[in-house]
Design a protein around this motif. Sequence first.
Motif, PDB file in Angstrom:
ATOM      1  N   ALA A   1     -71.221  20.466 -30.818  1.00  0.00           N
ATOM      2  CA  ALA A   1     -70.813  19.432 -29.934  1.00  0.00           C
ATOM      3  C   ALA A   1     -69.601  18.678 -29.939  1.00  0.00           C
ATOM      4  O   ALA A   1     -68.881  18.481 -28.891  1.00  0.00           O
ATOM      5  N   GLY A   2     -69.131  18.369 -30.970  1.00  0.00           N
ATOM      6  CA  GLY A   2     -68.139  17.571 -31.346  1.00  0.00           C
ATOM      7  C   GLY A   2     -66.761  18.573 -31.111  1.00  0.00           C
ATOM      8  O   GLY A   2     -65.745  18.292 -30.407  1.00  0.00           O
ATOM      9  N   ARG A   3     -66.883  19.694 -31.495  1.00  0.00           N
ATOM     10  CA  ARG A   3     -65.760  20.877 -31.490  1.00  0.00           C
ATOM     11  C   ARG A   3     -65.439  21.040 -29.965  1.00  0.00           C
ATOM     12  O   ARG A   3     -64.380  21.426 -29.463  1.00  0.00           O
ATOM     13  N   GLU A   4     -66.392  21.011 -28.894  1.00  0.00           N
ATOM     14  CA  GLU A   4     -66.306  21.400 -27.585  1.00  0.00           C
ATOM     15  C   GLU A   4     -65.503  20.248 -26.947  1.00  0.00           C
ATOM     16  O   GLU A   4     -64.498  20.636 -26.182  1.00  0.00           O
ATOM     17  N   LYS A   5     -65.612  19.100 -27.503  1.00  0.00           N
ATOM     18  CA  LYS A   5     -64.785  17.896 -26.858  1.00  0.00           C
ATOM     19  C   LYS A   5     -63.460  17.904 -27.679  1.00  0.00           C
ATOM     20  O   LYS A   5     -62.534  17.501 -27.003  1.00  0.00           O
ATOM     21  N   PHE A   6     -63.333  18.345 -28.722  1.00  0.00           N
ATOM     22  CA  PHE A   6     -62.282  18.011 -29.755  1.00  0.00           C
ATOM     23  C   PHE A   6     -62.107  19.208 -30.583  1.00  0.00           C
ATOM     24  O   PHE A   6     -62.605  19.076 -31.769  1.00  0.00           O
ATOM     25  N   PRO A   7     -61.494  20.299 -29.987  1.00  0.00           N
ATOM     26  CA  PRO A   7     -61.324  21.615 -30.768  1.00  0.00           C
ATOM     27  C   PRO A   7     -60.403  21.720 -31.999  1.00  0.00           C
ATOM     28  O   PRO A   7     -59.419  22.677 -31.795  1.00  0.00           O
ATOM     29  N   TYR A   8     -60.197  20.667 -32.540  1.00  0.00           N
ATOM     30  CA  TYR A   8     -58.890  20.628 -33.608  1.00  0.00           C
ATOM     31  C   TYR A   8     -59.354  20.544 -35.183  1.00  0.00           C
ATOM     32  O   TYR A   8     -60.472  19.989 -35.463  1.00  0.00           O
ATOM     33  N   ALA A   9     -58.813  21.094 -35.917  1.00  0.00           N
ATOM     34  CA  ALA A   9     -59.092  21.072 -37.311  1.00  0.00           C
ATOM     35  C   ALA A   9     -57.733  20.156 -37.859  1.00  0.00           C
ATOM     36  O   ALA A   9     -56.787  20.278 -37.943  1.00  0.00           O
ATOM     37  N   VAL A  10     -58.466  18.937 -38.294  1.00  0.00           N
ATOM     38  CA  VAL A  10     -57.524  17.715 -38.419  1.00  0.00           C
ATOM     39  C   VAL A  10     -57.146  17.700 -39.951  1.00  0.00           C
ATOM     40  O   VAL A  10     -58.084  17.911 -41.057  1.00  0.00           O
TER      41      VAL A  10
END
Length: 112
Positions: A51-60
């Motif tokens: 769910a988090g990846r849908e909104k923020f699809p970044y590898a930080v």
Amino acid sequence: QEMKPSSAKAKGRNFQNKVRKMIMDHLDINEHDIKTAVMGESGMDIKLSSAGREKFPYAVECKKVEKINIWKCFEQSCENSEDLTPLLIFSKNNSKVLVCFEFKDLLDLLRK
């Protein structure tokens, strides 16, 4: 003067928490869907649920350091990126939080 390793870890951990909070607040991500990595843990510094990846699809990859080798640090974000877009988030004392990612990823973002 050199910072003690424990102080450097605390500085890094505090920065990860700040980045996590900024992402949560701006993108309305539930706190259960976004976690910070434990210091020394391999992989991404910000752990996201699907769910988090849908909104923020970044590898930080987070770096709070006074001097940075941007190439080496960005490479680190690429190594841990899985299916996400590599993103280096960095800052130093009394400075703005900056990001580094590939130009093509910026263009993709603008096209959406």
